[in-house]
Design an enzyme around this catalytic site. Structure first.
Site, PDB file in Angstrom:
ATOM      1  N   LYS A 158      32.377  28.474  41.937  1.00 40.78           N
ATOM      2  CA  LYS A 158      31.142  28.947  42.570  1.00 40.78           C
ATOM      3  C   LYS A 158      30.314  27.749  43.066  1.00 40.78           C
ATOM      4  CE  LYS A 158      30.194  33.242  39.946  1.00 40.78           C
ATOM      5  NZ  LYS A 158      29.220  33.956  39.120  1.00 40.78           N
TER       6      LYS A 158
ATOM      7  N   GLU B  35      39.398  35.803  31.599  1.00 45.46           N
ATOM      8  CA  GLU B  35      38.183  34.975  31.630  1.00 45.46           C
ATOM      9  C   GLU B  35      37.669  34.649  30.235  1.00 45.46           C
ATOM     10  OE1 GLU B  35      36.008  36.076  35.801  1.00 45.46           O
ATOM     11  OE2 GLU B  35      34.710  35.963  34.066  1.00 45.46           O
TER      12      GLU B  35
ATOM     13  N   HIS C  42      60.896  49.068  40.128  1.00 44.86           N
ATOM     14  CA  HIS C  42      61.809  48.796  41.240  1.00 44.86           C
ATOM     15  C   HIS C  42      61.407  47.547  42.002  1.00 44.86           C
ATOM     16  CE1 HIS C  42      63.934  52.633  40.676  1.00 44.86           C
ATOM     17  NE2 HIS C  42      62.802  52.899  40.047  1.00 44.86           N
TER      18      HIS C  42
HETATM   19  O1  PA5 Z   1      32.336  37.986  33.519  1.00 48.02           O
HETATM   20  C1  PA5 Z   1      31.587  37.305  34.203  1.00 48.02           C
HETATM   21  O2  PA5 Z   1      30.545  36.819  33.768  1.00 48.02           O
HETATM   22  C2  PA5 Z   1      31.907  37.051  35.666  1.00 48.02           C
HETATM   23  O3  PA5 Z   1      33.130  37.591  36.019  1.00 48.02           O
HETATM   24  C3  PA5 Z   1      30.824  37.643  36.547  1.00 48.02           C
HETATM   25  O4  PA5 Z   1      30.722  39.027  36.321  1.00 48.02           O
HETATM   26  C4  PA5 Z   1      31.112  37.391  38.033  1.00 48.02           C
HETATM   27  O5  PA5 Z   1      31.334  36.038  38.251  1.00 48.02           O
HETATM   28  C5  PA5 Z   1      29.938  37.866  38.886  1.00 48.02           C
HETATM   29  O6  PA5 Z   1      28.761  37.212  38.500  1.00 48.02           O
HETATM   30  P1  PA5 Z   1      27.344  37.771  38.890  1.00 48.02           P
HETATM   31  O7  PA5 Z   1      27.165  39.113  38.321  1.00 48.02           O
HETATM   32  O8  PA5 Z   1      26.370  36.787  38.320  1.00 48.02           O
HETATM   33  O9  PA5 Z   1      27.285  37.802  40.402  1.00 48.02           O
END
Ligand code: PA5
Length: 424
Positions: free
Chosen positions: A414, A277, A298
């Site tokens: 989202k 990410e 394996h």
């Molecule tokens: O790293 C990030 O910002 C994302 O992976 C969020 O943690 C994830 O999308 C969850 O978001 P939120 O905590 O707002 O529900």
């Protein structure tokens, strides 16, 4: 480094020192030029004020005393770190009585929700819903479902069983927590989800599971002091970031994290999210994958040895898992299985030899190897590793030329899911 050993085996012509300027530019980006808005995690030792810590530990004490199960509702950065930590520090089976921590709200599986509710039916439980934005659909659905269950089960006591972890200043979850008067732990605004494990996002569930989060913070702080004070030439966190980028430029666009410790599966999931990410933007970046060995030797071993050479492999291993006694096989007088030859080594040593043998084979198969290992699977080491990789990841993203702290791709999905659901 105090907790982490770092080594690598790539082409002989590779000179790590010649990339010092590139690393220093990324360092300047992280600490000076672009620091600020989302770099709160760099100050890992200051993330929790004493009053917040006190409030958190008070709730931890209550949950450990009163509940059989803590249900953590969250997705992505709002659950992966805690899950990674608890698996890393726990025994493989639950031998002792005590609080169990389970995770929901990271999928939309109807069966998983129903089965979890069934599992909780005759148990005493608390829920901890974690969402920084407060608006992510998967945890929001799970929260509404389990909130209803809590209200039916605990009636006038229900409020006590719900702990919120969210942003102080925005989001629906914050609105709910104010309106309903739920106890709330806060995620600092200047820390993004995947960098938040050392805030109440990770620390609260980890402490409820019975682990010493002060030691995790200590390990992180010591590592921060180390990476801040040593020069590039002695700085594995920066060197790891550099090596990844050099290999990427050579066409190695898949990084395979490999471990011989099955209880690190979730830690590798945390790493995949952190790097995937943070870095993969503008249609570029390294694809992070993971292998649990020997199991996957394996299944994926063939690919690693002889598949397309667009991969590099980062081994992440404890030199010794937490065991009280060494385990040796007994000598057998008939030796029909021809195994007497391994009886002089304990199983941990054999596992280590399997690791060396795999590294050698993959290196011979022209896979560049990075080796990150540590001596113990304990809290301080874990804190050190969280900080080490967050730091490396941010440096690596700046070397690549992307902002490590946003995730526009995740936001796009989202938004779509809500738009489609809203259509009549
Ligand atoms: O790293 C990030 O910002 C994302 O992976 C969020 O943690 C994830 O999308 C969850 O978001 P939120 O905590 O707002 O529900």
């Amino acid at each position: 480094m105090k907790y982490i050993n770092f080594d690598f085996a790539i082409d002989e012509s590779f000179d790590i020192n010649s990339y010092e300027q590139i690393a220093l530019r990324a360092f300047t980006d992280l600490h000076i030029k672009r620091t600020g808005k989302m770099s709160g995690w760099l100050e890992c030792e200051k993330l929790l004020k004493d009053t917040e810590k006190k409030q958190m530990f008070k709730i931890v004490k209550e949950v450990k005393k009163e509940a059989d199960v803590l249900v953590v509702i969250g997705i992505g950065g709002s659950y992966l770190g805690a899950k990674a930590a608890i698996d890393f520090l726990s025994d493989y089976y639950k031998f002792e009585e005590g609080l169990e921590v389970i995770f929901v709200g990271n999928s939309l599986s109807e069966k998983y929700l129903i089965d979890t509710a069934k599992y909780l039916e005759n148990k005493n439980f608390y829920i901890n819903v974690i969402s920084k934005s407060g608006g992510t659909l998967e945890p929001a659905i799970a929260f509404r479902y389990f909130k209803d269950m809590v209200e039916k089960k605990y009636k006038s006591e229900a409020k006590k069983h719900i702990i919120i972890t969210t942003s102080k200043n925005s989001g629906s979850l914050r609105k709910i927590s104010i309106r309903e008067g739920y106890r709330t732990l806060f995620i600092p605004d200047n820390i993004g989800g995947r960098y938040s494990v050392l805030t109440p996002v990770g620390l609260f569930p980890i402490a409820c599971a019975g682990f010493d989060v002060e030691k995790i913070l200590e390990g992180a702080k010591e590592t921060k002091e180390e990476v801040d004070s040593v020069s590039y030439r002695k700085n594995p966190a920066m060197q790891y970031a550099v090596i990844r980028n050099v290999l990427y430029k050579q066409g190695k666009d898949i990084e395979v994290y490999s471990t011989f410790n099955p209880n690190m599966r979730q830690f590798l999931e945390w790493l995949k999210q952190l790097f995937g990410e943070s870095e993969c933007k503008n249609f570029a970046g390294i694809f992070p994958a993971s292998l649990i060995l020997s199991t996957d030797l394996h299944s994926m071993g063939q690919l690693m040895q002889q598949g397309k050479r667009n991969i590099f492999e980062t081994f992440i291993n404890a030199n010794r898992e937490n065991v009280k006694n060494n385990l040796y096989l007994e000598k057998d007088k008939n030796d029909l299985d021809n195994l007497n030859f391994v009886t002089h080594k304990n199983i941990n040593e054999i596992n280590k030899i399997a690791r060396l043998a795999t590294m050698k084979a993959h290196r011979e198969g022209k896979v560049p190897i990075i080796d990150i290992s540590f001596e113990k699977q304990d809290e301080k080491t874990l804190g050190a590793m969280f900080y080490f990789f967050e730091y490396s990841c941010a440096i690596s993203a700046y070397i690549l030329g992307v902002n490590p702290f946003n995730q526009p791709g995740v936001e796009a999905y989202k938004k779509n899911i809500k738009e489609i659901l809203n259509k009549k």
